[in-house]
Design a protein around this motif. Structure first.
Motif, mmCIF file in Angstrom:
data_model
loop_
_atom_site.group_PDB
_atom_site.id
_atom_site.type_symbol
_atom_site.label_atom_id
_atom_site.label_comp_id
_atom_site.label_asym_id
_atom_site.label_seq_id
_atom_site.Cartn_x
_atom_site.Cartn_y
_atom_site.Cartn_z
ATOM 1 N N UNK A 16 0.841 -1.210 0.000
ATOM 2 C CA UNK A 16 0.000 0.000 0.000
ATOM 3 C C UNK A 16 0.875 1.259 0.000
ATOM 4 N N UNK A 17 1.994 1.212 0.721
ATOM 5 C CA UNK A 17 2.917 2.352 0.712
ATOM 6 C C UNK A 17 3.547 2.513 -0.673
ATOM 7 N N UNK A 18 3.870 1.403 -1.295
ATOM 8 C CA UNK A 18 4.512 1.451 -2.620
ATOM 9 C C UNK A 18 3.608 2.158 -3.633
ATOM 10 N N UNK A 19 2.304 1.869 -3.568
ATOM 11 C CA UNK A 19 1.367 2.555 -4.485
ATOM 12 C C UNK A 19 1.565 4.072 -4.424
ATOM 13 N N UNK A 20 1.614 4.592 -3.194
ATOM 14 C CA UNK A 20 1.742 6.048 -3.014
ATOM 15 C C UNK A 20 3.115 6.535 -3.446
ATOM 16 N N UNK A 171 -0.599 1.561 -10.511
ATOM 17 C CA UNK A 171 0.052 1.786 -9.220
ATOM 18 C C UNK A 171 -0.380 0.724 -8.203
ATOM 19 N N UNK A 172 -1.559 0.145 -8.433
ATOM 20 C CA UNK A 172 -2.034 -0.933 -7.558
ATOM 21 C C UNK A 172 -1.515 -2.284 -8.036
ATOM 22 N N UNK A 173 -1.405 -2.445 -9.365
ATOM 23 C CA UNK A 173 -1.036 -3.745 -9.923
ATOM 24 C C UNK A 173 0.372 -4.210 -9.521
ATOM 25 N N UNK A 174 1.358 -3.352 -9.750
ATOM 26 C CA UNK A 174 2.756 -3.771 -9.555
ATOM 27 C C UNK A 174 3.045 -4.220 -8.111
ATOM 28 N N UNK A 209 10.767 3.787 -6.536
ATOM 29 C CA UNK A 209 9.814 3.583 -5.421
ATOM 30 C C UNK A 209 9.828 2.133 -4.927
ATOM 31 N N UNK A 210 10.619 1.293 -5.575
ATOM 32 C CA UNK A 210 10.642 -0.161 -5.312
ATOM 33 C C UNK A 210 11.083 -0.463 -3.866
ATOM 34 N N UNK A 211 10.494 -1.496 -3.268
ATOM 35 C CA UNK A 211 10.865 -1.890 -1.909
ATOM 36 C C UNK A 211 12.369 -2.115 -1.719
#
Lengths: 223, 223
Positions: A16-20, A171-174, A209-211
């Protein structure tokens, strides 16, 4: 009003953070990250200070323009309304409906059923074979959502989830695909999802933005 | 393009369907209901015909303006963009963010964790004391969301969830409160939620859309 940069309360691995983070990167919004470690110290989201900020005890939370917003899609819609370039929702209301439908399918139909706190509860309820039960549970939640999503994308997708522009749905898919990989989901039935995901991961905003590239990413997981 | 009235695929007791029914009522949009019984025949949402319409096998689904939209919030946002009167989102982006935050808290943070299909799976995992485990699970999902919501509403609410106008957040609140009542949640800690819910239930749009007044409501549950 807050004068400085927006502050994102984030955890490197939180989908969820990654989306943002992708939205902020695409729109070129500079921000500060305050890491909230969802595992360390029994979960820093349960600290008194964080609960005062977000009573849901979840990331992401964004402080921006003097307000505090929780829930990833609410944050992204706010960014879209106040920083419209580049747009993350198409102009045509029918296409916007497709984008929101796919976004909601993932954010309310898949992710909540396979997140850390639910898997913990599933483990408590099942007692025996805890880890196996949790893995099967997560896989089932994801595959039943992906079965539907694969079918829906066949009528909405171009280069990306809806047409040829990057939208909120992407943004939700990845991040959801990354979760699926972590839970060892078989991607053979999902050629459309896989192909779109690959195209998106080639874009810079999805990479920065990747983890594996966050301030709170542990050294051994950095790339 | 579809010439006739919009068609809502709905189940009288589905809280997600109720959200959309309130929106249609508030905006004065005439529509036809096609009932999808989530229990009868092992669940009519699993029929081949319905799956072809909605691969997620869920209600609500709305056919309107020649398109088919799934996911309650995606439907409500589409109605808002194409039939803006009366508005269900405030004009101020910051207030819109509050409305979407509360809506998402309920639609992705509470409802998916206590819906019928999840409770079935929880029952399968727990094996013993099935019903007691399901009830406790549903109560926990709702109270942990309501604890946060009660606190958030104290800074956003006026007469309703956000200020003094009925918004999308209210369309999510009332059906979720009804679910909570069904699961015998104690409302003592939630005076703000209770009070707003009571005010909303006095409005006609919330009454005509109520589960006890739908074409598919069983006679014994009619009011």
């Amino acid at each position: 009003m807050q004068a400085g940069k927006p502050i994102l309360y984030s955890y490197f691995r939180s989908s969820c953070s990654w989306r943002v983070r992708i939205a902020l990167a695409l729109k070129g919004i500079a921000y500060e990250t305050v890491p909230v470690n969802l595992i360390k110290d029994g979960g820093q989201q349960f600290s008194k200070d964080f609960q005062a900020l977000n009573p849901m005890k979840q990331v992401p939370t964004l402080k921006i323009d003097g307000i505090t917003i929780h829930q990833s899609l609410a944050i992204i819609e706010y960014l879209e309304e106040t920083r419209p370039t580049p747009r993350l929702l198409p102009q045509d209301p029918k296409k916007r409906a497709s984008v929101r439908m796919i976004s909601d399918l993932i954010t309310s139909g898949i992710q909540p059923l396979q997140n850390l706190s639910i898997l913990k509860k599933v483990g408590e309820v099942s007692k025996d074979l805890r880890e196996e039960t949790q893995l099967t549970w997560a896989q089932n939640a994801i595959t039943s959502g992906f079965n539907a999503l694969e079918q829906i994308l066949q009528s909405t997708a171009g280069k990306y989830c809806v047409g040829d522009e990057v939208t909120m749905a992407d943004l939700c898919l990845v991040p959801q695909v990354a979760n699926a990989e972590r839970f060892k989901v078989d991607f053979t039935p999902y050629p459309t999802i896989s192909c779109i995901n690959k195209r998106l991961l080639a874009l810079e905003a999805f990479q920065v933005s990747h983890p594996c590239r966050q301030p709170d990413t542990p050294t051994e997981l950095r790339a």
